[in-house]
Design a protein around this motif. Structure first.
Motif, mmCIF file in Angstrom:
data_model
loop_
_atom_site.group_PDB
_atom_site.id
_atom_site.type_symbol
_atom_site.label_atom_id
_atom_site.label_comp_id
_atom_site.label_asym_id
_atom_site.label_seq_id
_atom_site.Cartn_x
_atom_site.Cartn_y
_atom_site.Cartn_z
ATOM 1 N N UNK A 148 -3.611 -5.484 7.198
ATOM 2 C CA UNK A 148 -4.784 -4.815 6.655
ATOM 3 C C UNK A 148 -4.832 -4.969 5.152
ATOM 4 N N UNK A 149 -6.062 -4.935 4.626
ATOM 5 C CA UNK A 149 -6.241 -4.901 3.187
ATOM 6 C C UNK A 149 -7.509 -4.128 2.876
ATOM 7 N N UNK A 150 -7.556 -3.581 1.676
ATOM 8 C CA UNK A 150 -8.739 -2.852 1.246
ATOM 9 C C UNK A 150 -9.812 -3.868 0.862
ATOM 10 N N UNK A 151 -11.055 -3.551 1.143
ATOM 11 C CA UNK A 151 -12.175 -4.427 0.793
ATOM 12 C C UNK A 151 -12.770 -3.963 -0.538
ATOM 13 N N UNK A 152 -13.696 -4.735 -1.065
ATOM 14 C CA UNK A 152 -14.393 -4.308 -2.293
ATOM 15 C C UNK A 152 -15.128 -2.991 -2.046
#
Length: 95
Positions: free
Chosen positions: A75-79
């Motif tokens: 997982x990663x954070x989006x803009x």
């Protein structure tokens, strides 16, 4: 997809978990390590939450476009997630 609700939980616990997930992913993105695995994210946050609520909160963030799933379990954070993190922080909604 629609936002998931767990009828057994009060409405305040899931947003708190969402806040903690966003905070952790935001911190990781600032450390140039934007991806984290499902296991690492759970280990980082397990001391403060129930796993069933964790799954619901994470799914809500994905459905909202604030977190993206990369591959099967990363997982990663989006803009949009960074903007949402700032909005929640400015609204004093975190923790």
């Amino acid at each position: 997809m629609t936002k998931v609700k767990n009828p057994e939980d009060n409405d305040s616990s899931i947003p708190k978990i969402e806040d903690k997930i966003l905070e952790k992913l935001f911190t990781l993105s600032n450390q140039q390590t934007p991806l984290t695995s499902d296991i690492e994210l759970r280990e980082i946050l397990t001391d403060t939450m129930d796993f069933s609520n964790f799954d619901i909160a994470l799914e809500n963030l994905i459905v909202g476009g604030f977190v993206s799933r990369i591959g099967n379990k990363e997982y990663q954070i989006t803009m949009n997630g960074i903007d949402e993190h700032s909005r929640r922080t400015n609204a004093e909604a975190l923790f």
